[in-house]
Design a protein around this motif. Structure first.
Motif, PDB file in Angstrom:
ATOM      1  N   TRP A 193     -21.678   5.490  65.900  1.00 15.76           N
ATOM      2  CA  TRP A 193     -23.345   5.227  65.553  1.00 15.76           C
ATOM      3  C   TRP A 193     -23.122   4.879  63.759  1.00 15.76           C
ATOM      4  CZ3 TRP A 193     -24.564  10.810  66.996  1.00 15.76           C
ATOM      5  CH2 TRP A 193     -24.511  11.301  68.581  1.00 15.76           C
ATOM      6  N   TYR A 204     -23.042   3.023  72.976  1.00  9.80           N
ATOM      7  CA  TYR A 204     -22.580   3.711  71.647  1.00  9.80           C
ATOM      8  C   TYR A 204     -21.749   4.915  72.549  1.00  9.80           C
ATOM      9  CZ  TYR A 204     -25.424   0.951  68.875  1.00  9.80           C
ATOM     10  OH  TYR A 204     -26.108  -0.068  68.234  1.00  9.80           O
ATOM     11  N   TYR A 217     -29.032   7.725  62.114  1.00  8.61           N
ATOM     12  CA  TYR A 217     -28.142   6.710  62.699  1.00  8.61           C
ATOM     13  C   TYR A 217     -29.164   5.644  63.460  1.00  8.61           C
ATOM     14  CZ  TYR A 217     -25.131  10.745  62.459  1.00  8.61           C
ATOM     15  OH  TYR A 217     -24.685  11.934  61.916  1.00  8.61           O
ATOM     16  N   HIS A 237     -23.216  -3.692  69.653  1.00 15.82           N
ATOM     17  CA  HIS A 237     -22.221  -2.833  70.623  1.00 15.82           C
ATOM     18  C   HIS A 237     -22.962  -3.061  72.064  1.00 15.82           C
ATOM     19  CE1 HIS A 237     -20.015  -0.525  67.626  1.00 15.82           C
ATOM     20  NE2 HIS A 237     -21.082  -0.498  66.892  1.00 15.82           N
ATOM     21  N   LEU A 290     -29.563   2.773  65.867  1.00 22.25           N
ATOM     22  CA  LEU A 290     -28.861   2.257  67.160  1.00 22.25           C
ATOM     23  C   LEU A 290     -29.454   1.120  67.685  1.00 22.25           C
ATOM     24  CD1 LEU A 290     -28.068   5.536  68.697  1.00 22.25           C
ATOM     25  CD2 LEU A 290     -26.586   4.382  67.178  1.00 22.25           C
TER      26      LEU A 290
END
Length: 165
Positions: A148, A142, A131, A138, A133
């Motif tokens: 994710w 998260y 994933y 966002h 990030l």
């Protein structure tokens, strides 16, 4: 399988190279590609050959270069539970094994990306589902596994590394 093309320079639009869709790719080096123009939404990670299902659909329409960030001071907070609750930890460097670092659970409930971009992997040694990030996505928050990425099914995360160029 099928038609292929090797890119050795930036590609801002795969249709310009004869691809209306991309069903799979292998990134051997360099910066990851992205699903949509104007910056990453769900990125592709170097050296990982993602499957079409990991992109949230049968095919990805275009690839474009990611907007790069300054990763010299990457910081990530991880939490045992969703919504930034429970036990927490902070990373500023790569971690090939959260269990070896003392993280008591095989899962993570939420992340707060304070700076940079991070790749979270399902298993130690940066293996399994991954994933991406980012602090710019966002707002770096998260709160739930479903944030994710479209293929996130579990909160199992056992290794984490910074995205660097």
């Amino acid at each position: 399988q099928g038609k292929k093309h090797e890119f050795t320079t930036d590609c801002y639009s795969t249709p310009e190279h004869g691809f209306s869709t991309v069903r799979s790719c292998k990134i051997e080096s360099g910066a990851p590609g992205c699903e949509q123009g104007g910056g990453c939404h769900r990125g592709l990670i170097p050296t990982i050959p993602p499957l079409a299902g990991e992109w949230g659909g049968p095919a990805m329409p275009t690839l474009c270069p990611c907007q790069r960030q300054d990763h010299g001071r990457s910081r990530l907070m991880l939490f045992e539970q969703e919504n930034f609750q429970g036990k927490r930890g902070e990373l500023s460097d790569d971690c090939p094994s959260l269990p070896a670092l003392g993280w008591g659970s095989s899962t993570v409930g939420s992340f707060l990306v304070l700076s940079g971009a991070w790749v979270c992997s399902q298993y130690p040694g940066y293996r399994g589902f991954q994933y991406l990030l980012e602090s710019d996505s966002h707002a770096g928050e998260y709160k739930h596994v479903r944030e994710w990425g479209s293929h996130a099914q579990t909160g199992q995360v056992q290794s984490i590394r910074r995205v660097q160029q």
